[in-house]
Design a protein around this motif. Structure first.
Motif, PDB file in Angstrom:
ATOM      1  N   VAL A   1       0.858  -1.190   0.000  1.00  0.00           N
ATOM      2  CA  VAL A   1       0.000   0.000   0.000  1.00  0.00           C
ATOM      3  C   VAL A   1       0.889   1.232   0.000  1.00  0.00           C
ATOM      4  N   ARG A   2       0.926   1.941  -1.095  1.00  0.00           N
ATOM      5  CA  ARG A   2       1.808   3.096  -1.188  1.00  0.00           C
ATOM      6  C   ARG A   2       1.291   4.244  -0.321  1.00  0.00           C
ATOM      7  N   PRO A   3       2.175   4.881   0.422  1.00  0.00           N
ATOM      8  CA  PRO A   3       1.753   6.015   1.248  1.00  0.00           C
ATOM      9  C   PRO A   3       1.323   7.188   0.375  1.00  0.00           C
ATOM     10  N   PRO A   4       0.623   8.151   0.968  1.00  0.00           N
ATOM     11  CA  PRO A   4       0.244   9.344   0.214  1.00  0.00           C
ATOM     12  C   PRO A   4       1.477  10.025  -0.374  1.00  0.00           C
ATOM     13  N   ALA A   5       1.284  10.708  -1.491  1.00  0.00           N
ATOM     14  CA  ALA A   5       2.381  11.464  -2.088  1.00  0.00           C
ATOM     15  C   ALA A   5       2.904  12.484  -1.097  1.00  0.00           C
ATOM     16  N   GLY A   6       4.182  12.793  -1.203  1.00  0.00           N
ATOM     17  CA  GLY A   6       4.781  13.755  -0.307  1.00  0.00           C
ATOM     18  C   GLY A   6       4.112  15.113  -0.411  1.00  0.00           C
ATOM     19  N   HIS A   7       3.960  15.772   0.723  1.00  0.00           N
ATOM     20  CA  HIS A   7       3.323  17.083   0.748  1.00  0.00           C
ATOM     21  C   HIS A   7       3.556  17.716   2.120  1.00  0.00           C
ATOM     22  N   THR A   8       3.095  18.933   2.296  1.00  0.00           N
ATOM     23  CA  THR A   8       3.125  19.580   3.599  1.00  0.00           C
ATOM     24  C   THR A   8       1.882  19.171   4.381  1.00  0.00           C
ATOM     25  N   VAL A   9       2.091  18.586   5.567  1.00  0.00           N
ATOM     26  CA  VAL A   9       0.994  18.142   6.421  1.00  0.00           C
ATOM     27  C   VAL A   9       0.569  19.327   7.285  1.00  0.00           C
ATOM     28  N   PRO A  10      -0.648  19.839   7.106  1.00  0.00           N
ATOM     29  CA  PRO A  10      -1.041  21.044   7.838  1.00  0.00           C
ATOM     30  C   PRO A  10      -1.255  20.783   9.323  1.00  0.00           C
ATOM     31  N   ARG A  11      -1.033  21.818  10.100  1.00  0.00           N
ATOM     32  CA  ARG A  11      -1.352  21.779  11.533  1.00  0.00           C
ATOM     33  C   ARG A  11      -2.765  22.308  11.703  1.00  0.00           C
ATOM     34  N   ASP A  12      -3.653  21.482  12.200  1.00  0.00           N
ATOM     35  CA  ASP A  12      -5.037  21.876  12.384  1.00  0.00           C
ATOM     36  C   ASP A  12      -5.113  22.930  13.489  1.00  0.00           C
ATOM     37  N   PRO A  13      -5.480  24.160  13.168  1.00  0.00           N
ATOM     38  CA  PRO A  13      -5.495  25.206  14.191  1.00  0.00           C
ATOM     39  C   PRO A  13      -6.553  24.990  15.264  1.00  0.00           C
ATOM     40  N   THR A  14      -7.510  24.105  15.014  1.00  0.00           N
ATOM     41  CA  THR A  14      -8.566  23.846  15.997  1.00  0.00           C
ATOM     42  C   THR A  14      -8.233  22.669  16.915  1.00  0.00           C
TER      43      THR A  14
END
Length: 474
Positions: A447-460
């Motif tokens: 199972v290939r992981p999601p493509a690389g990206h910036t993982v956002p910080r949920d402000p809530t």
């Protein structure tokens, strides 16, 4: 990266009582054995006397009721000072992992590691849980810490999932690590050799204990430990099935590296902090060196505890001639002072300095799956000067299909700082765990992981949620 920090903030974090509840949601790895494979090796601690790490000069095997820090702190089988300041104070500690712990050392000539009163480097620890899932995790220590440095951030969790766990002090420790070796770069080069050595030995010990070799061997580590993961997957992919690189240090002979971005910070930050007419120009110099906008609140701490010491001891290791007979320069020297590290210009140093860095440099030519994660507010190893660059190196080497790179918004170099700035930072420990389980699925189920990206910080998200969750996205 640097040695154990003694600041008030981190001392408080390290002294806080550890939680005892097991972190929820920890499913077994994708290809974990359906049965207790340790049962094939006999009951609790059976066969302990016949276990031996090949090549070890000394070892001691102990039968423990608890291999995690929930038990090893009290039993003396870890050193809390070794992992102080690396994790959030409220990080849960798993329990219920009985098994065998082997402490020992390989032949070595340096004596910086004083654990057990051995005064001997190349120390290691191997932990063998009774309930084994078939896997082995190998780690090198971050900074210049000793072999127990990963116990709380990594060891506890992987042991609770059934992995055997092995870690090394890398062959030299402490702020004078640069005294080891015969030539510049030798001390750091030894780190790589020691991880390779321990991996081979640990695989043999696992086979002795469980009567079969590990079905998967994974490398992981943070900071210098992340560098070791990268180097191993580039140079010894035959030993591993994959790795998780947690903000690994980048070494390149042509830069960027520590010696290219720390000196500008040492020169510019005091002018920025002083305010006045030079402050704006100094701020621009900090940003140009790679320190991210929005990280300014972290600069005072890093100037006091990280930048200066890190620059001087690593520069001494790779370029001892810069300050002549002096050792590791002058702390917090002002620009313009003779042989001041704030004025250090790596690009202008002699060829032999670049050759010393080339001895430990990375290439990007990984041979097994690698997941890299790095915080966007890292101001010891700025992300633009480190993992952004390494990810591009991997792609240019034609190995991009083996890499997933996640930039973690709001993450910084050590998770204990989250306790001081819970409204601005997020811990990377749960992101490491998410990356680790993604690697398990990648190599175990395809199972290939999601493509690389910036993982956002949920402000809530509240601090408790951020401490236990880090969705990598789909």
């Amino acid at each position: 990266m640097p040695p154990t920090i003694r600041s008030t903030t981190l001392a408080v974090a390290a002294a806080t009582a550890l939680a005892t509840a097991l972190l929820t949601g920890a499913a077994p790895p994708a290809d974990a054995d359906a049965t207790n494979t340790a049962g094939a090796a006999g009951p609790h601690c059976a066969g302990r006397a016949r276990l031996h790490a090949p090549g070890a000069e000394r070892q001691q095997a102990d039968c423990l009721e608890e291999l995690t820090t929930a038990g090893t702190v009290a039993s003396g089988h870890t050193d809390p000072a070794d992992w102080a300041g690396l994790t959030p104070k409220d990080l849960a500690v798993p329990t219920g992992v009985p098994g065998i712990q082997i402490d020992g050392y390989f032949p070595d000539t340096s004596t910086t590691n004083t654990n057990h009163g051995w005064n001997h480097d190349a120390q290691f620890v191997i932990r063998l849980p009774d309930h084994w899932n078939g896997g082995l995790v190998v780690a090198g220590s971050p900074g210049v810490r000793e072999q127990y440095a990963n116990d709380r951030a990594i060891g506890d969790w992987v042991l609770s999932r059934g992995y055997a766990f092995a870690a090394t002090d890398k062959g030299n420790t402490g702020v004078a690590f640069h005294r080891d070796g015969q030539a510049p770069g030798d001390a750091v080069a030894e780190w790589n050799t020691r991880v390779t050595q321990l991996t081979r030995a640990a695989r043999a010990v696992v086979a002795q204990r469980y009567h079969r070799p590990p079905s998967r061997t994974l490398a992981t580590g943070m900071s210098n430990g992340g560098y070791l993961v990268r180097w191993q997957l580039e140079n010894h992919p035959e030993l591993f099935d994959g790795g998780v690189d947690w903000e690994g240090t980048l070494w390149r002979a042509d830069g960027p590296n520590l010696l290219t971005f720390l000196p500008p910070a040492l020169a510019a930050y005091p002018r920025y902090a002083a305010g006045g007419p030079e402050a704006e120009q100094a701020h621009s110099a900090m940003l140009a060196a790679g320190f991210p906008a929005g990280s300014e609140f972290l600069w005072p701490f890093h100037h006091s505890y990280y930048w200066d010491l890190t620059q001087r001891i690593y520069r001494e290791e790779l370029d001892p001639g810069f300050d002549g007979p002096a050792e590791a320069g002058t702390p917090f020297c002002a620009p313009g002072t003779p042989a001041c590290d704030a004025d250090y210009a790596y690009a202008q140093r002699p060829a032999q300095v670049h050759e010393a860095v080339a001895k430990i440099a990375l290439t990007g030519r990984i041979g097994k799956p690698l997941i890299t994660l790095h915080g966007t507010l890292d101001v010891l190893l700025p992300i633009s000067q480190d993992s952004d660059v390494y990810a591009e190196m991997v792609r240019r080497a034609g190995r991009g299909g083996l890499l997933r790179y996640y930039r973690i918004e709001g993450g910084t170099h050590v998770d204990s700082l989250v306790d001081a700035f819970p409204d601005r930072l997020r811990p990377l420990t749960p992101c490491h765990r998410a990356a680790f389980t993604a690697l398990e699925d990648w190599i175990g189920r395809g199972v290939r992981p999601p493509a690389g990206h910036t993982v956002p910080r949920d402000p809530t998200a509240d601090p408790a949620t951020l401490l236990t969750s880090c969705p990598l996205g789909g």
